[in-house]
Design an enzyme around this catalytic site. Structure first.
Site, PDB file in Angstrom:
ATOM      1  N   TYR A  58      37.569  24.054  19.909  1.00 52.42           N
ATOM      2  CA  TYR A  58      36.607  24.047  18.803  1.00 52.42           C
ATOM      3  C   TYR A  58      37.142  25.291  18.224  1.00 52.42           C
ATOM      4  CZ  TYR A  58      32.360  21.303  18.049  1.00 52.42           C
ATOM      5  OH  TYR A  58      31.585  20.627  17.669  1.00 52.42           O
ATOM      6  N   GLU A  60      35.739  26.619  14.642  1.00 47.19           N
ATOM      7  CA  GLU A  60      35.018  26.990  13.378  1.00 47.19           C
ATOM      8  C   GLU A  60      35.524  28.161  12.716  1.00 47.19           C
ATOM      9  OE1 GLU A  60      30.966  26.980  13.969  1.00 47.19           O
ATOM     10  OE2 GLU A  60      30.648  24.893  14.407  1.00 47.19           O
ATOM     11  N   ASP A 204      42.111  13.461  -7.980  1.00 47.95           N
ATOM     12  CA  ASP A 204      42.176  12.716  -6.831  1.00 47.95           C
ATOM     13  C   ASP A 204      43.364  11.901  -6.627  1.00 47.95           C
ATOM     14  OD1 ASP A 204      41.508  10.961  -4.582  1.00 47.95           O
ATOM     15  OD2 ASP A 204      39.317  10.808  -4.907  1.00 47.95           O
ATOM     16  N   THR A 230      43.754  12.473   0.363  1.00 47.63           N
ATOM     17  CA  THR A 230      43.828  11.976   2.079  1.00 47.63           C
ATOM     18  C   THR A 230      45.226  12.216   2.273  1.00 47.63           C
ATOM     19  OG1 THR A 230      44.306   9.687   1.139  1.00 47.63           O
ATOM     20  CG2 THR A 230      41.898  10.152   1.692  1.00 47.63           C
ATOM     21  N   LYS A 233      47.837   7.153   3.651  1.00 46.37           N
ATOM     22  CA  LYS A 233      48.186   6.070   2.653  1.00 46.37           C
ATOM     23  C   LYS A 233      49.719   6.605   2.411  1.00 46.37           C
ATOM     24  CE  LYS A 233      43.682   5.696   0.279  1.00 46.37           C
ATOM     25  NZ  LYS A 233      42.916   6.986   0.864  1.00 46.37           N
ATOM     26  N   ARG A 239      44.795  10.245   9.816  1.00 46.98           N
ATOM     27  CA  ARG A 239      43.551   9.920   8.932  1.00 46.98           C
ATOM     28  C   ARG A 239      42.733  11.386   8.533  1.00 46.98           C
ATOM     29  NH1 ARG A 239      41.829   4.605   7.998  1.00 46.98           N
ATOM     30  NH2 ARG A 239      40.354   5.554   6.624  1.00 46.98           N
TER      31      ARG A 239
END
Length: 423
Positions: A58, A60, A204, A230, A233, A239
């Protein structure tokens, strides 16, 4: 022994059902011609990075500013990803923590707009994205979305109309880019309009990030305030997503991602993004990006020669949008028939489509995946022939013809193994 048991022994022992499905998907991806433009094959290295023990951490916060201890290695992984993104795209700032493209776009709204503000983007039926202010999206519910489109006669953006709309509506944000745009995006033209309207320009580039990285499409970096993408692609990563921006917007972007929208980043994905960015910085990736475009143009020419109607008359990038109205076969029926023939596409709305979105007139295809397998422009007439035969078979309900195509597709795919697949 099954493929799953051979290549995923721990998974096969712990959960044979999921292991079997993974194995079935590996075979499906190996045997079929994948033409969905938003899909690709990642390398074995990206796959390995996605499944490492970084999953256990983790983290953060940001490198050097975490809310958890034990980040000695994680900070270096994220810093590598950030620096590689900045170098590859020439951006002042990069944030590699967004979970995917839609959350990345939501962070842009949080950074620059307040609920009820006007935002502007391409209409979804014209090729835009849900998160560019379309009504069924949170972005069209919490913000006042106004949409521009393309000309019915050319399928191209009319920048005079975009300018008039922007000056009349004065949006806080203007989005350019989308999900079904086969032509080069004129980032400079959008930037001029955004400056005149006093708006933040958001590019985008989710679909074309790999083409930009490889020099096969112009870059938005000199023109856009913020760039959202992203990492899968055409970029051939995991992903995930990234936001890039000018230095003046770095603090707002980072604060919007964390703590604004997300908790801890997915460190295994961050590592895989770093690997993909490293791969994209090499000469082989430049060759790949240009080959994607060459294949798409060759495929478009072959389809036009076979009587297909292509939105805007062709393509400049990786994507082709086909209107099947003249073929008298709805897009959904064609897509499902082609799937049975081993040719994977998606049915898609075309501009000014008279049919419903869930049963539209078109199909959307692209060349990233087949290019990753090594197919070149000499194979595109054959692909066009398969599509022609498949659509015709769909129209007459000829399942035997679809089976013949599927066997032909599988034979060619066997000669061009896909990257990353363990078969």
């Amino acid at each position: 022994m099954s493929n799953a048991a051979t290549h995923h022994p721990a998974l096969a022992a712990a959960d044979p059902e999921i292991a079997a499905l993974v194995g079935a998907e590996e075979r499906l991806q190996a045997e079929t011609l994948r033409l969905i433009p938003s899909e690709n094959y990642v390398s074995a290295a990206v796959l390995e990075a996605s499944g490492t023990v970084l999953q256990n951490k983790y983290s953060e916060g940001y490198p050097g500013r975490r809310y958890y201890e034990g980040q000695q290695n994680i900070d270096q992984v994220e810093t590598l990803a950030v620096e590689r993104a900045k170098t590859l795209f020439g951006a002042d700032h990069a944030n590699v923590q967004p979970y995917s493209g839609s959350p990345a776009n939501l962070a842009v709204y949080l950074a620059f707009a307040k609920p009820g503000d006007t935002v502007m983007g391409m209409a979804l039926p014209m090729g835009g994205h849900l998160t560019h202010g379309w009504g069924v999206s949170a972005t069209g519910t919490w913000f006042r979305g106004v949409q521009y489109g393309v000309r019915q006669d050319t399928g191209l953006v009319d920048f005079d109309e975009v300018r008039d709309l922007a000056l009349a509506e004065r949006p806080k944000l203007i989005f350019c880019g989308g999900t079904a745009l086969p032509r080069t995006i004129d980032f400079a033209a959008y930037a001029e309009i955004a400056r005149e309207a006093g708006a933040v320009l958001v590019a985008d580039i989710a679909h074309i990030a790999g083409l930009i990285a490889g020099g096969a499409h112009p870059s938005p970096v000199p023109h856009a305030d913020v760039i959202s993408t992203t990492t899968h692609k055409t970029l051939r990563g995991p992903r995930g997503a990234m936001l890039m921006s000018r230095a003046e917007h770095a603090k707002a972007i980072d604060k919007a991602v964390f703590p604004g929208l997300q908790g801890g980043p997915h460190n295994q994905t961050t590592a895989a993004i770093a690997v993909a960015l490293h791969e994209a910085s090499g000469p082989a990736f430049r060759d790949y990006a240009h080959a994607v475009v060459a294949n798409a143009r060759a495929l478009a020419d072959a389809l036009l020669a076979r009587g297909f109607d292509l939105v805007s008359g062709g393509t400049d990038n990786h994507l082709i949008l086909m209107d099947l109205t003249a073929k008298e076969v709805p897009g959904k029926i064609a897509a499902k028939a082609l799937d049975r023939a081993g040719i994977v596409v998606n049915y898609n709305t075309v501009p000014y489509d008279p049919r419903r979105p869930f049963d539209p007139s078109g199909i959307r295809i692209g060349t990233p995946s087949l290019t990753s397998r090594g197919l070149d422009d000499t194979h595109m007439p054959l692909v066009a022939d398969w599509i022609t035969r498949g659509v015709a078979a769909a129209g007459r309900g000829d399942e035997d013809a679809l089976k013949v195509i599927r066997s032909e597709v599988a034979e060619l795919m066997a000669a061009f193994p896909a990257p990353g697949l363990p078969l």
